[in-house]
Design an enzyme around this catalytic site. Structure first.
Site, short mmCIF file in Angstrom:
data_model
loop_
_atom_site.label_atom_id
_atom_site.label_comp_id
_atom_site.label_asym_id
_atom_site.label_seq_id
_atom_site.Cartn_x
_atom_site.Cartn_y
_atom_site.Cartn_z
N SER A 13 0.83 -1.21 0.00
CA SER A 13 0.00 0.00 0.00
C SER A 13 0.86 1.26 0.00
O SER A 13 0.49 2.27 -0.61
CB SER A 13 -0.98 0.00 1.18
N LEU A 92 18.35 -6.12 5.65
CA LEU A 92 19.36 -5.98 4.62
C LEU A 92 20.75 -6.19 5.21
O LEU A 92 21.03 -5.78 6.33
CB LEU A 92 19.28 -4.59 3.98
N HIS A 108 8.46 3.04 9.10
CA HIS A 108 8.21 2.16 10.25
C HIS A 108 7.02 2.69 11.03
O HIS A 108 6.90 3.90 11.26
CB HIS A 108 9.45 2.13 11.14
N ASP A 142 22.03 -0.83 11.54
CA ASP A 142 21.30 -1.22 12.75
C ASP A 142 19.81 -1.19 12.47
O ASP A 142 19.32 -0.36 11.70
CB ASP A 142 21.64 -0.26 13.90
N VAL A 171 -2.54 5.77 7.15
CA VAL A 171 -2.92 7.02 6.47
C VAL A 171 -1.74 8.00 6.52
O VAL A 171 -1.40 8.65 5.51
CB VAL A 171 -4.17 7.64 7.12
#
Length: 199
Positions: A13, A92, A108, A142, A171
């Site tokens: 999304s 990663l 996040h 990190d 949103v």
């Protein structure tokens, strides 16, 4: 024109919100490739429907370094300038991050450094916080710890569920991720320690 590589693992999304803003001319860039580590990621189908390059590189059973080299090769093939993680559920490697210094963004669902890692919305409810939100940050070696570009606060309601809170946070994610991409692409910032400062 700068070229974006968007990495997804699911519905995508945030990718859709970015693609909408690119199509509307609000982000001065093009989406070079949408890449997923899961064949069943709904975002791949959405990318194909939009006429974008959609690539699946299944990660199951592969060593992180081996897989990351495959992804890096694909991003290089599409001449990607800026990598945007949009629900990409893999950590990663340092090798990957060093290939794109200060050129990997992540979103996040918390006000970092609070509640890093998985299930941030659940963590927020468990801790009884009154305010949470979302953060766009540069990716470093990190977990969820790179310099913060933008944040948006979302109040927590007394009767909130993880689903309800997640919906309201999403949103704001859709809004600030594109804004952060614009800031980075324009280059009107500098990184001072852990701070991203407008310049």
């Amino acid at each position: 024109m700068k070229r974006l590589g968007i990495l997804i693992s699911g519905r995508g999304s945030n990718f859709e919100a970015i693609a909408d803003n690119v199509a509307a001319g609000k982000i001065d860039a093009e989406i070079a490739v949408v890449l997923s580590n899961r064949a069943d990621a709904r975002g791949l189908e959405t990318a194909r429907e939009r006429g974008l390059n959609a690539v699946c590189l299944p990660s199951k059973g592969l060593d992180r370094e081996v897989y990351d080299r495959m992804v890096l090769a694909e991003l290089a093939r599409h001449q990607v300038d800026l990598v945007c993680l949009a629900g990409f559920m893999r950590l990663l490697s340092a090798t990957f991050i060093r290939q794109y210094p200060n050129a990997i963004l992540n979103i996040h669902p918390s006000l970092l450094p609070a509640f890093p890692g998985l299930d941030a919305q659940h963590q927020a409810l468990e801790h009884g916080v009154r305010i949470t939100g979302c953060t766009v940050h540069f990716v470093d070696e990190d977990l969820d710890a790179g310099p913060i570009i933008l944040q948006s606060a979302v109040p927590v309601k007394d009767d909130d569920t993880v689903a309800a809170l997640s919906t309201r946070i999403l949103v704001e994610e859709h809004r600030i991720y594109s804004e952060a991409i614009r800031i980075v692409l324009a280059g009107r910032y500098r990184i001072a320690g852990r701070r991203v400062v407008a310049s």
